[in-house]
Design an enzyme around this catalytic site. Structure first.
Site, PDB file in Angstrom:
ATOM      1  N   HIS A 112     -93.773  20.288  13.109  1.00 11.99           N
ATOM      2  CA  HIS A 112     -93.140  21.979  13.736  1.00 11.99           C
ATOM      3  C   HIS A 112     -94.473  22.721  13.365  1.00 11.99           C
ATOM      4  O   HIS A 112     -95.137  22.889  13.166  1.00 11.99           O
ATOM      5  CB  HIS A 112     -92.133  22.692  12.378  1.00 11.99           C
ATOM      6  CG  HIS A 112     -91.342  24.032  13.300  1.00 11.99           C
ATOM      7  ND1 HIS A 112     -91.958  25.183  13.689  1.00 11.99           N
ATOM      8  CD2 HIS A 112     -90.339  23.777  13.627  1.00 11.99           C
ATOM      9  CE1 HIS A 112     -91.363  25.829  13.483  1.00 11.99           C
ATOM     10  NE2 HIS A 112     -90.273  25.143  13.893  1.00 11.99           N
ATOM     11  N   ASP A 188     -93.698  19.911   4.108  1.00 17.00           N
ATOM     12  CA  ASP A 188     -93.004  21.331   5.136  1.00 17.00           C
ATOM     13  C   ASP A 188     -91.341  20.298   4.652  1.00 17.00           C
ATOM     14  O   ASP A 188     -91.171  19.470   5.324  1.00 17.00           O
ATOM     15  CB  ASP A 188     -93.559  20.938   6.213  1.00 17.00           C
ATOM     16  CG  ASP A 188     -92.336  22.068   6.638  1.00 17.00           C
ATOM     17  OD1 ASP A 188     -91.624  22.683   6.424  1.00 17.00           O
ATOM     18  OD2 ASP A 188     -92.700  22.315   8.416  1.00 17.00           O
ATOM     19  N   LYS A 214     -81.884  26.712   6.648  1.00 23.89           N
ATOM     20  CA  LYS A 214     -81.758  26.066   6.471  1.00 23.89           C
ATOM     21  C   LYS A 214     -80.531  25.444   5.406  1.00 23.89           C
ATOM     22  O   LYS A 214     -79.786  26.063   5.791  1.00 23.89           O
ATOM     23  CB  LYS A 214     -82.610  25.277   7.693  1.00 23.89           C
ATOM     24  CG  LYS A 214     -83.545  25.751   7.705  1.00 23.89           C
ATOM     25  CD  LYS A 214     -84.440  24.745   8.823  1.00 23.89           C
ATOM     26  CE  LYS A 214     -85.621  25.333   9.592  1.00 23.89           C
ATOM     27  NZ  LYS A 214     -85.166  25.599  10.972  1.00 23.89           N
TER      28      LYS A 214
HETATM   29  C1  LIG Z   1     -90.057  21.260   9.834  1.00 23.70           C
HETATM   30  C2  LIG Z   1     -90.004  22.390  10.102  1.00 23.70           C
HETATM   31  N1  LIG Z   1     -91.188  23.194   9.606  1.00 23.70           N
HETATM   32  C3  LIG Z   1     -91.374  24.912   9.523  1.00 23.70           C
HETATM   33  C4  LIG Z   1     -89.886  25.794  10.387  1.00 23.70           C
HETATM   34  C5  LIG Z   1     -90.027  27.220  10.681  1.00 23.70           C
HETATM   35  O1  LIG Z   1     -89.255  27.546  10.005  1.00 23.70           O
HETATM   36  P1  LIG Z   1     -88.546  29.171   9.508  1.00 23.70           P
HETATM   37  O2  LIG Z   1     -88.613  29.421  10.507  1.00 23.70           O
HETATM   38  O3  LIG Z   1     -88.084  29.381   8.422  1.00 23.70           O
HETATM   39  O4  LIG Z   1     -91.027  29.356   9.330  1.00 23.70           O
HETATM   40  C6  LIG Z   1     -89.108  24.620  11.078  1.00 23.70           C
HETATM   41  C7  LIG Z   1     -87.695  25.470  11.622  1.00 23.70           C
HETATM   42  O5  LIG Z   1     -87.098  24.968  12.757  1.00 23.70           O
HETATM   43  C8  LIG Z   1     -89.049  23.276  11.551  1.00 23.70           C
HETATM   44  O6  LIG Z   1     -88.198  22.587  11.497  1.00 23.70           O
END
Ligand SMILES: Cc1ncc(COP(=O)(O)O)c(C=O)c1O
Length: 391
Positions: A112, A188, A214
């Site tokens: 991400h 992550d 989530k």
């Molecule tokens: C794999 C991954 N990392 C990081 C994030 C970022 O999460 P947040 O929006 O809570 O910062 C997401 C959100 O979709 C994600 O799927």
């Protein structure tokens, strides 16, 4: 196995729509919303800053929520820092490590943006970044991570589960490999926590980042950063709540987690998160994983049988990414919403390098949670079948 119909009563919006965008954020159950209402209506005060009864109750309930989160992830409350989202958690690591020019970070192509940009930005400080590739199904070979590690590698940062492909990484193995090479590891866990059992002690990673909103079913604006060695990181912010002694000459920081939580935190959100995590525990994360896996496997299989539909990701994927030939993914998502009130995500999923690898202009992603049903999968399949006739 839990009774899905009684679970659904805790998520009233599910009477209105078919919610299959759980990879982006989940719905929050009534008991967690009630816990937040109780805070506002019965005892709202600031955290850790007062002797009066409301301040004491607020502090107790906030810390109780931290304890629940820590227990659920099998770590200690001292190493559990409450943040506003996974992005903040990851940035706290990027900003908190004392980098030197020539230090090295290893990450992967299938991250991400929130686990990509913080490392790219370190290049400005002379930090080198190696991006390990993946196969077309979003799988990363731990051997490639091993090969990327040098004697200057300070951090290896990988996701537990890809939000684009739903591919699961062997984070325990990657952690062992990286730590053997002298590097720290950030996992992550944005797409894993609450969807599958997560045991931070067993993984052994140095940092574990996840949102509260989530799989943990907490409200938006909550996140978690678990830190194995609090001395490995400088706090990103300092100020109220982070210090126990201040003079005109200097200050002494509180121990973790307080030193990482500057200012008034998202108190109602954290209290809601604590209750939401308890809710997940009551249902049982193993049963949730099993249920979501059944829906995911079934949806992927049936979608791939439709002519003109391509499904991406490995067989054991945790989300269902797909495209309808000749259609833009946003159009597919709009039609699913307008014709059947089905909410799915479309586009790049904040992971452009991952999607670029597929050579497409985005994907449609159906992602499931504990409250989704087989009937909802049926509706998705019928909806996509109808769309292929338009294409
Ligand atoms: C794999 C991954 N990392 C990081 C994030 C970022 O999460 P947040 O929006 O809570 O910062 C997401 C959100 O979709 C994600 O799927």
């Amino acid at each position: 196995m839990y009774d899905i119909h009684s679970v659904r009563k805790d998520f009233p919006v599910l009477d209105e729509v078919i919610y299959l965008d759980n990879g982006a954020t989940t719905q929050t159950p009534v008991p967690a919303v009630n816990a937040m209402n109780d805070y506002f209506f019965k005892y709202a005060a600031n955290h850790g800053r007062g002797a009066h009864r409301l301040a004491r109750q607020t502090t107790d309930n906030y810390e109780d929520a931290r304890d629940k989160v820590a227990e659920f992830l099998n770590t200690t409350p001292e190493s559990t820092v409450l943040t506003k989202n996974a992005t903040e958690s990851i940035n706290m690591v990027a900003l908190g490590i004392q980098w030197e020019a020539g230090d090295h970070v290893v990450t992967t192509l299938v991250e991400h943006h929130s686990n990509f940009l913080p490392w790219m930005r370190l290049k400005e400080k002379g930090v080198e970044v190696t991006i390990v590739g993946s196969d077309r199904e979003g799988r990363v070979n731990p051997k490639d991570v091993d090969a990327a590690i040098t004697d200057r590698t300070k951090l290896v940062s990988v996701n537990h589960v890809s939000n684009v492909f739903g591919s699961i990484r062997d984070v325990e193995k990657i952690t062992q490999i990286a730590q053997k090479g002298g590097a720290m590891v950030l996992v992550d866990g944005s797409q894993s926590a609450g969807h599958m059992p997560v045991d931070i002690k067993k993984i052994g990673c140095d940092f574990f980042a996840t949102p509260g909103h989530k799989g943990l079913l907490g409200p938006q604006g909550t996140g978690i950063l678990c830190i194995k060695d609090p001395d490995a990181l400088e706090p990103t912010y300092v100020g109220g709540g982070t210090v126990h002694a201040v003079t005109t000459e200097g200050y002494e920081l509180e121990p973790s987690p307080s030193k990482f939580e500057a200012g008034t935190p998202n108190i109602p959100g954290v209290i809601g998160l604590g209750r939401a995590v308890e809710y997940v525990q009551e249902i049982g994360v193993e049963d949730i994983e099993k249920h979501e896996k059944e829906l995911t496997t079934d949806a992927a299989k049936r979608l791939s049988e439709i002519e003109g539909v391509e499904v991406y990701g490995p067989k054991d994927r945790t989300v269902v990414p797909f495209n309808v030939e000749g259609m833009n993914p946003h159009d597919v998502a709009m039609i699913l919403d307008e014709t059947r009130k089905i909410c799915v995500r479309s586009g790049y999923h904040c992971a452009m390098p991952s999607v670029d690898m597929l050579g497409v202009e985005g994907t449609v992603r159906a992602s499931f949670a504990l409250y989704n049903t087989e009937e909802e999968v049926d509706s998705l399949i019928e909806g996509v079948e109808q769309i292929t006739m338009l294409a």
